[in-house]
Every structure is written in structure tokens, then in C-alpha cells.
Design a protein around this motif. Structure first.
Motif, mmCIF file in Angstrom:
data_model
loop_
_atom_site.group_PDB
_atom_site.id
_atom_site.type_symbol
_atom_site.label_atom_id
_atom_site.label_comp_id
_atom_site.label_asym_id
_atom_site.label_seq_id
_atom_site.Cartn_x
_atom_site.Cartn_y
_atom_site.Cartn_z
ATOM 1 N N ARG A 84 35.990 39.754 47.152
ATOM 2 C CA ARG A 84 36.763 38.989 48.133
ATOM 3 C C ARG A 84 36.028 39.097 49.457
ATOM 4 N NH1 ARG A 84 42.761 41.377 47.426
ATOM 5 N NH2 ARG A 84 41.765 42.921 46.098
ATOM 6 N N SER A 85 36.297 38.183 50.358
ATOM 7 C CA SER A 85 35.600 38.242 51.642
ATOM 8 C C SER A 85 36.466 37.661 52.757
ATOM 9 C CB SER A 85 34.280 37.472 51.533
ATOM 10 O OG SER A 85 33.644 37.454 52.783
ATOM 11 N N LEU A 86 36.316 38.238 53.942
ATOM 12 C CA LEU A 86 36.976 37.730 55.152
ATOM 13 C C LEU A 86 35.944 37.753 56.279
ATOM 14 C CD1 LEU A 86 40.372 39.700 55.178
ATOM 15 C CD2 LEU A 86 40.065 37.299 54.557
ATOM 16 N N TYR A 87 36.143 36.899 57.277
ATOM 17 C CA TYR A 87 35.238 36.967 58.428
ATOM 18 C C TYR A 87 36.004 36.700 59.711
ATOM 19 C CZ TYR A 87 35.106 31.832 58.896
ATOM 20 O OH TYR A 87 35.426 30.522 59.087
ATOM 21 N N ASN A 88 35.423 37.188 60.821
ATOM 22 C CA ASN A 88 35.916 36.769 62.128
ATOM 23 C C ASN A 88 34.714 36.313 62.947
ATOM 24 O OD1 ASN A 88 34.669 39.080 63.033
ATOM 25 N ND2 ASN A 88 36.550 40.240 63.326
ATOM 26 N N ILE A 143 31.859 32.026 46.545
ATOM 27 C CA ILE A 143 32.733 33.090 47.023
ATOM 28 C C ILE A 143 33.248 32.679 48.392
ATOM 29 C CG2 ILE A 143 32.813 35.492 47.750
ATOM 30 C CD1 ILE A 143 30.555 35.878 45.612
ATOM 31 N N PRO A 144 34.491 32.206 48.460
ATOM 32 C CA PRO A 144 34.995 31.738 49.746
ATOM 33 C C PRO A 144 35.376 32.911 50.633
ATOM 34 C CG PRO A 144 36.530 31.243 47.946
ATOM 35 C CD PRO A 144 35.490 32.145 47.400
ATOM 36 N N THR A 158 28.018 32.500 49.211
ATOM 37 C CA THR A 158 29.082 32.865 50.132
ATOM 38 C C THR A 158 29.394 31.619 50.949
ATOM 39 O OG1 THR A 158 28.248 35.104 50.265
ATOM 40 C CG2 THR A 158 29.728 34.379 52.025
ATOM 41 N N PHE A 159 30.666 31.269 51.016
ATOM 42 C CA PHE A 159 31.051 30.073 51.768
ATOM 43 C C PHE A 159 32.160 30.445 52.733
ATOM 44 C CE2 PHE A 159 33.432 26.166 52.488
ATOM 45 C CZ PHE A 159 32.417 25.239 52.710
#
Lengths: 345, 590
Positions: free
Chosen positions: B357-361, B308-309, B549-550
Motif C-alpha cells: 500500500r502507499s500514501l504520499y503528501n 500500485i496507486p 507506482t502511481f
């Protein structure tokens, strides 16, 4: 000899056409099915057929004066191998393994084309021709190579360096060494000496010959022997317990291991790796009955340290089933797949 | 049953009097012979030979009896833990057919031809979304025909496939009907027709099967749910070819016998049916380019990518689904199976996938979880046990071969608990020594626990610690402030939940209990989901396999520099080879 070679050529052409057709979706890709459980031997046979076919084909073309240069023969065969491995084998082989096979294939091809001096010169000739570029066409080809090679190699290395997120590969031990004994529901079972108490003849005696005579038949469909229906009410001994084991299997196990014991149950798609396929000759057919008893009782959690990583969600079934039920399920699994459990000697 | 009989009577009456039925829209949908448009009269097939029937009995009692039962009444030992239940053959009611509503399906023991032998195709391709597997490759073509010969003559008891008095065959001529191109116009008209024809009453406004999910029963009184059009790979009639619009056209034209799904052949024209089929087909999940998802031939479900990018965003992570960053973020299909390893076990699993879906800061990572659930469930009943408990001492229903009190009979009658979702990640995943992998479900041991974040439909967001395969979860009460629920909405049969948690660091967080999310590393991640109306609570839930999770790292500079260096190197090498060759030819040596 000539007839033999013609036959070979025929096989070669037919095989190539079939593979090509399947590749481009002209022929349905199910024309020649990979049969579950026989896949490795089937693939080996297929490749052997192709090799025979190619030999015949090359002989025929020689005889007709259309000999294919050694150079293209070598490249062609290697390309064929790679295409075959990539598109024919299912489930797909990971790239790293294919690269290994490809390297071995390349070495083999080199050994073949450099077997004698004459062949080797023939093989080198087209390369030298392009390098020397004595005709217009060859010159064009040379410039094409000069421009394309750096671009291609640069592109590949860019691709290789772009950060990627591919699933890390984990290898796992399929059949870890079992312990000497296992304790289930308070009783200790020595794996070497324990026997399935339900593998009995109608008189109630342990009887492997009797049970082996009543398992399903090998071959397409794996159907029961005509006179050995476990659903016959008159059954005593082995077949009666097979039915009871089947009932437990279809209330607890088929969700993952599947209606046909091939690891394709209702929930199997969610797991990675997918559950064990008992119809594969590499699983329960290779193991003793007590090994299965231990694995079922203790589940994925009960695997020893050598069995890492524990990518198994198999529960310790002793939490849900009695000892008798576990033995019956084991009995059913061997009946339904038509395998004999391995013995200790 | 009543519905299908009246419809059948209608067809016969129309045939007898040559009445032309006119549909509400004013189109004539009935041809000159009084048959619905696209249908033709067919002949009943001959009775299979006695040898076929006898051989089929052997196949049946090896493979089928375990679910379908000795008398074919759909009551084998496996039946009670299955939903949908196995078919009861006795009444001759079969779902997937080319024949008009209420009629027997096509079956000819001598013709295993697609399109002309419904039952053969069902056995060959299985019924996706149920426990019926495809038998192709397991049973030979002949064996499949044999077992069907046995089933149709011996186990179908109330009707007879060869009785010309009582049976007729009105066959949909699917091979002669060219699918209408799926243009925007056709789909638009289909979208209007599904409202006009009242499809949405059961299948829901977005076609997620959430319309009338509770009051529908099949002919045997078991609860049944309308199809979710977004998961075409679960369509029973998909024939292992889920994106093929003809399958939808067929089901819509012939109806599904034994269920509330009627045939629409009498009140729609062929043209209208193609429009509807095109629209329904267009709803099925597709990739960002609009292409069908690749289907795994081993499972007949979408192929799974276990990574899961997570993409990086600058500043605040947006909460709006329409935001560019979310639209660009890759969406992953996460397959879910029932948790059947610990009590309470979940044999009847209703949540079979989640889209993640995934997002990061620099501070947080956000998961956006979307999944189809026909019902919004907020707890009404009180759980008889703590939801964190495992292996509780409850009596499981006896899997008895009867219909009273079975799991399937209980369906839709459970006390309602909260819908919920949880993300489980490994703590100290980097340090796990080789033989120890975070054990499949609930963590390895005290030393290497799992970090579990759970959202429930009552609005709570809580953190737990999992310390072992069969240990109860421990509630962590100091972590809640660190997390944030960015979104939780149920809309037309789908949950949209957005959970934010810190990526973590050694300074501020508890190293022994929190997962630290590191850029460019594979972080083991598992998902759990609960459907409150299915009685899901505690460990009765759906589980996924281990995903990773990547967090995608920014592209390093070297990526742009080295390839150029390499290409220049190749040019130099080429020059050297060429010079050497020409020197050698001229007799010089270097």
C-alpha cells in the motif's frame, strides 16, 4: 436447401445456448476448451460456425413467420461479436483492441444492412417510428430516450475523465532480427551456417531426417513415439542427447518455461509478460535452431535495440551453461514440443 | 508414518469390536459401524488393463520422468532443485485423498469422476504451491488415466492397490455432507476449536504456518512446513477452487499422508469439522468487500494489477495501520519469483508474494509492505561475500539425483541472514529514450541507473545505486538521512514494514541518483525480498516484475464541469433532430 438450413439453425441454437450457459455458469466454462496453440484457428472456426448457425436460424424463423427485423438482426449480431470477444477469448483482449474489432464489426454490419435500398429502409424504419411516436408505447419510448441519452452520455464522459491508473500498455517485438553471428564462450557462430552438433544419427552424422523421425507426435498430449524413448539406455545419437538436454532443462529452465514448455512454470506467475510458450506454433516452431541458440546464450540482455522494450528477465545462459549444454537444451525443446526447427532455405 | 499406522490400527480395532470412541469434548464422532463420522467402507477398484499400463508408460516417460524419476522415487533430474520435492511413488504415500489416514488414495482407471478418483483429480488440477502443474488441457482424460494406471501398478512398489488382504478403503462421503453455512457463530466456534485441537501449534496463532516451522519432517526426512491459511491458492488440495470450503474439510478429515498433518476424523464431529473449515477458509485473503480474490486461471494465483496507486494525505503520513487513510488505501498483490538468473541463484523461493500500500503528501511517499515469513531472521552468520556483489564465484550445489547434500535436504539448515525487503525505482524514468527501458533487474547503465532502498531486519535502511544488469550495487552513503523507517514489526508470521522517502525535487536532490516521484505518472517500481532462514542474501532473493507506482492526482475541476456541458449538448441535439423530423413530415424544409 431446407435440410441444410435446419442444420444451420440447430448449430446456431446449440451454439448460443452453450455460450449463454457458459456465460451464466450453468454449463462449466470448460465445456469447449480452447486448446493451447490452436486458439486462433479454433476461434475463427467457432465464429464461422456461429455465422452459419445464425443464417440457418434467420431462415427458419422466416419460414415459420417469426422473422426478426433487420434492425434487430444487425444489432444482435454486433452485440454477439462484442460478448464473444470479451468473454470467450482467453487471455482477455485489452479494451483498446476490442474497440478496434468492434468498429470493424460495426462497419461490416452497416455494409450488410445497407447492401440494398430495401434493406436499408427496413433498417431505418424502427428508428423513424420512435422519432415519429404515433402510438402511446412509441411516445413513451421516445421520452425515455430523451431523458436517458443525456444522462448516459454525461455519465460515460464523467467516467472517462476521472483520473485512472490503468497499467500502460507496452507492445514488444516477439522475434527481433538476429545478428549474423554470435560469439559464445570465445567461439564465433555464424547463424546461417551453424548446425546443432547433437542432431546426429547413431553413427554420429548430422541427420535431420533421423531426428525428425524421433520427435514427439503432434496431437493431444504430444507424446513420444512408442519406440523412441529418450530414457532407453541403449540410445545412441539424437535421443541420448535429448535426454541430456531434458536434464539440463529441468534443472534450469522449467522454473519459468514450465514442465510442459508452455511458459507456466513454478515462478512464471510473478513475471510480466509470462515466459515464452514453446508449444505455441508462433514461437520456436517459427524459428531456426541457431536463433534459439543465440537467444538462450545471450538472454534478454542480448536483444538488439529493435527488440525493445526488453521486458525479459531471461539471463544470458552462457554464464551458467556450456555451449554443449545449450545445444542440447535446444534439441530437447524441439523434441518435447514436436516441432521441426525451421531451416534457412 | 508411525502416526498414520497407529490411526489406521485404531480404525480397524474400532470396526472389529464396535467400540464407540468418545472424543475429549464428549461428542461421539464415530458411527455405529465403528467408522469415523462421515466415512463409509468402500470397495477396492479393479486392476487397470495391461494396455492402459503400457500406454501410461509412454505418457510417463514423456512428461513425468523428468521430476519423478525413472523408478518413480521422486528423484528425476529436476528433483533436487525443487522444494517441495516431487513425490516418491514407491511407498504409495499420497497427500490428497478422500480415504482415511494411512490408506491408499481412490483410483479407478475406469472412473474419472471428481470425488471418486483422487489421483485423477491431482493430475488434472495439479498441486498448487508446488511445481506440479495442472495437466488438464495438456493430457487428455484418457492419457491421465493411463499414466496413473502405470504409476499405481508399476511405480508404487511397497503396496498394492488391489490387495484385499492389506488394503482397505474408508471413504469420506463428501458429496453427501452439506457444508455448514459460514455464519459468524460457526467461524467463532472454529476459531476456538483450532486452539483446542492444537492446530495453532504448527499453523501459528494467525494461521500463517509459523508455529513449528523448523522441526517438521516428512516421511522421507525432508523438512516440511505447515500450510499458510492466508494463501488458500497454495493449498495442495485446492483443486483450482481455493475458496471452496469442502477442500479444507476434506484435508482436515483425511489428513495429509506422509506429513505430520494427521486426520482429525476420530476426535471431531462432522459439525465441528465444518466449523474449523469455515474458520480456516475465512482467513484466506479477500478483497475489501470480503469477496474472494479473482484467481487467474493461467497461473492459479490471484490476478495481478501492475499499478500500485498511492493516495494523497494532508499533513503527516500516519504510521498507525489502523488509521483511516491506510485502511482506505488500495492494497496490491505483488507476485514474487526466485531470482535464478545470477549467482547465487534462488531456486527454492519461499516468499511468493508481498502486499503493498502507499500514501504520499507534498514531501514524502510511504510504502507499507506486508509479507508472510514463517520466521523472523536477524543475521547470525557472516556473509561470505558482500551483499552488493553479483555473479560471485561460488560453487552451486550439484543438482545430482540423490538425496544427500541437495538443496531440499539443506532446507532449514542454512546460516541465518537478515530478512530484508527493497524497493527499486528507475532514476530519470521520464527521459529514457524509446529503446532503453530500465533493464529488468538492476538498472540499465551508468547514465540511467536505478534507485534502490533496502531495509534489513537488523533495523538498517540503506540506499544503493544499480547501474547495470550484472554490476554490483553501489552503496550511497549520503541518502540515508533523507529516508525514514516508520515501522518494522514481525508478528505471528508476518512482517509489517513502512518506509518513507522523499518524493524528490530538482532543488534539493541529486537528479542523477534519485527517483523523482511525480503525481499522475507511472513510475517503474520493482520489489526484492529476502528470507534470512532460507539462506537468502545478496542476489539470492525473491524478485517481482515491473510494477508502476502511481500517485493519484486530486480530481480536477473539469471532471465535474465537462460531462454536464456534454449532456446539455446532447439535449440540444435531440431537440434539433426532433424538430427537423417533424418539419420534414409536415413538408417544410429548414
Amino acid at each position: 436447401m431446407k435440410a441444410l438450413m435446419s442444420l444451420g439453425a440447430l448449430i446456431g441454437v446449440a451454439g448460443l445456448l452453450l455460450l449463454g450457459g457458459m456465460f451464466f455458469d450453468i454449463v462449466p466454462s470448460t465445456t469447449v476448451r480452447l486448446v493451447e496453440g490452436y486458439m486462433p484457428i479454433q476461434l475463427l472456426l467457432e465464429v464461422a460456425c456461429y455465422v452459419i448457425g445464425f443464417t440457418g436460424l434467420s431462415y427458419m424463423m422466416n419460414a415459420m413467420g417469426m422473422a426478426l427485423p433487420r434492425f434487430w438482426q444487425g444489432i444482435g449480431f454486433w452485440v454477439f461479436l462484442m460478448v464473444y470477444l470479451k468473454y470467450r477469448v482467453y487471455p482477455p483482449i485489452p479494451f483498446s483492441v476490442r474497440a478496434m474489432y468492434g468498429t470493424v464489426g460495426l462497419v461490416t454490419v452497416f455494409m450488410w444492412i445497407s447492401a440494398n435500398e430495401e434493406d436499408w429502409t427496413k433498417f431505418k424504419q424502427p428508428i423513424l417510428n420512435v422519432l415519429d411516436a404515433q402510438t402511446g408505447g412509441k411516445r413513451l419510448l421516445r421520452y425515455l430516450y430523451l431523458v436517458l441519452l443525456p444522462i448516459l452520455i454525461g455519465g460515460f464522459s464523467f467516467n472517462a475523465m476521472m483520473p485512472k491508473s490503468e497499467e500502460p500498455i507496452e507492445l514488444r517485438t516477439v522475434h527481433p532480427a538476429p545478428p549474423a553471428s554470435t560469439k559464445v564462450h570465445g567461439k564465433t557462430y555464424t547463424l546461417q551456417t551453424s548446425q546443432n552438433p547433437y542432431r546426429v544419427n547413431p553413427e554420429g552424422k548430422y541427420d535431420q531426417e533421423f531426428s525428425n523421425a524421433n520427435i514427439v507426435e503432434q496431437g493431444m498430449g504430444r507424446l513420444m513415439k512408442p519406440n523412441a524413448n529418450p530414457w532407453d539406455d541403449k540410445n545412441q545419437g539424437y535421443l541420448k542427447y535429448v535426454r541430456e538436454g531434458g536434464e539440463i532443462f529441468f534443472q534450469n529452465c522449467h522454473f519459468c518455461h514450465g514442465d510442459n514448455l508452455n511458459g507456466r512454470g513454478l515462478h512464471a506467475f510473478a513475471f510480466n509478460p509470462i515466459p515464452a510458450n514453446f508449444t505455441d506454433p508462433g514461437t520456436i516452431a517459427q524459428l531456426q535452431e541457431t536463433f534459439i541458440f543465440w537467444r538462450v546464450s545471450k538472454g534478454g540482455i542480448g536483444l538488439p535495440n529493435e527488440g525493445f522494450p526488453w521486458a525479459s528477465v531471461m539471463p544470458p545462459w552462457e554464464q551458467h551453461l556450456t555451449v554443449d549444454e545449450i545445444w542440447k537444451v535446444v534439441l530437447f525443446e524441439y523434441w518435447h514440443t514436436g516441432y521441426y526447427p525451421r531451416t534457412w532455405d | 508414518m508411525m502416526d498414520s499406522i497407529t490411526q489406521k490400527a485404531g480404525i480397524i480395532a474400532a470396526a472389529a469390536f464396535g467400540v464407540v470412541l468418545v472424543s475429549s469434548a464428549g461428542y461421539s464422532s464415530v458411527s455405529a459401524q465403528g467408522l469415523p463420522e462421515g466415512f463409509k467402507k468402500g470397495e477396492l477398484a479393479a486392476e487397470p488393463s495391461a494396455e492402459m499400463i503400457e500406454a501410461g508408460k509412454r505418457v510417463y516417460f514423456t512428461k513425468c520422468v523428468w521430476c519423478h524419476g525413472v523408478d518413480g522415487a521422486g528423484d528425476g533430474p529436476g528433483a533436487d532443485r525443487l522444494w517441495p520435492r516431487p513425490r516418491n511413488f514407491n511407498q504409495g504415500t499420497f497427500k490428497i485423498r478422500h480415504t482415511a489416514s494411512g490408506e491408499l488414495p481412490l483410483f479407478d482407471a475406469k472412473k474419472p469422476i471428481p470425488g471418486q478418483n483422487d489421483l485423477f483429480e491431482t493430475v488434472t488440477h495439479g498441486l498448487p504451491g508446488s511445481a506440479m502443474p495442472p495437466w488438464e488441457g495438456i493430457l487428455s482424460e484418457e492419457q491421465r488415466q493411463q499414466v496413473l494406471s502405470f504409476v499405481t501398478t508399476q511405480l508404487v512398489k511397497d503396496r498394492k492397490f488391489t490387495d484385499k488382504q492389506s488394503e482397505s478403503q474408508t471413504v469420506l462421503q463428501l458429496a453427501d455432507l452439506k457444508p455448514k453455512p459460514a455464519t459468524d457463530e460457526s467461524r467463532k466456534r472454529g476459531g476456538e476449536l483450532i486452539v483446542e485441537k492444537k492446530c495453532v501449534e504448527c499453523h501459528g496463532m494467525e494461521g500463517r504456518g509459523d508455529g513449528n516451522a523448523f522441526n517438521l519432517k516428512d516421511d522421507w526426512g525432508f523438512s516440511i512446513q505447515p500450510a499458510n491459511w492466508h494463501k488458500c491458492w497454495n493449498f495442495r488440495g485446492s483443486r483450482q477452487d481455493p475458496y471452496n470450503v469442502s477442500n479444507i474439510f476434506r484435508t482436515f478429515s483425511t489428513g495429509v499422508n506422509g506429513t505430520p498433518m494427521p486426520s482429525f476424523a476420530d476426535n471431531t464431529t462432522v459439525d465441528e469439522r465444518w466449523d474449523i473449515a469455515n474458520f480456516v477458509n475465512s482467513l484466506c485473503e479477500r478483497d475489501p468487500l470480503g469477496n474472494p480474490l479473482p484467481i487467474d486461471p493461467l497461473t492459479d494465483k490471484p490476478k495481478i494489477n501492475f499499478v500500485i496507486p498511492s493516495d494523497m494525505v494532508e499533513g503527516e503520513i500516519p504510521t498507525d495501520l489502523e488509521n483511516e487513510a491506510w485502511k482506505k488505501a488500495p492494497k496490491r498483490y505483488v507476485a514474487m519469483g526466485g531470482q535464478i538468473t545470477h549467482k547465487p541463484r534462488n531456486f527454492v523461493n519461499r516468499l511468493d508474494d508481498i502486499w503493498v500500500r502507499s500514501l504520499y503528501n507534498d514531501k514524502y511517499i510511504v510504502y507499507l509492505l506486508e509479507w508472510d515469513d514463517r520466521t523472523k531472521s536477524v543475521a547470525e552468520g557472516k556473509l561470505p561475500w558482500a551483499p552488493t556483489q553479483v555473479n560471485i564465484d561460488i560453487k552451486e550445489q550439484d543438482p545430482k539425483t540423490g538425496e544427500e547434500g541437495s538443496i531440499a535436504a539443506q532446507q532449514n539448515n542454512y546460516a541465518v541472514y537478515n530478512d530484508a525487503i527493497a524497493i527499486e525505482t528507475a532514476v530519470k524514468w521520464k527521459e529514457l529514450p524509446a529503446p532503453i527501458k530500465p533493464r529488468y533487474l538492476f538498472g540499465t547503465n551508468e547514465q540511467f541507473p536505478m534507485d534502490i532502498v533496502k531495509w534489513e531486519a537488523d533495523g538498517s535502511l540503506r540506499a544503493f545505486k544499480g547501474t547495470g544488469w550484472d554490476k554490483d550495487f553501489e552503496e550511497r552513503d549520503n541518502y540515508e538521512e533523507a529516508m525514514k523507517l516508520l515501522k518494522a514489526e514481525w508478528l505471528n508470521g508476518r512482517w509489517y514494514v513502512m518506509i518513507q522517502r522523499p518524493v524528490g525535487n530538482k532543488k534539493d536532490q541529486d537528479y542523477d541518483e534519485d527517483t523523482f516521484f511525480e503525481v499522475g505518472q507511472y513510475i517503474p517500481t520493482v520489489f526484492f525480498a529476502w528470507d534470512g532462514h532460507n539462506g537468502d542474501a545478496g542476489r539470492k532473493m525473491a524478485v517481482s516484475a515491473f510494477y508502476y507506482t502511481f500517485m493519484n492526482p486530486p480530481v480536477p475541476q473539469e471532471t465535474y464541469i465537462y460531462p454536464v456541458v456534454i449532456a446539455v449538448g446532447v439535449v440540444l441535439l435531440e431537440g434539433w433532430v426532433l424538430t427537423r423530423r417533424s418539419n420534414k413530415k409536415r413538408g417544410k424544409t429548414l
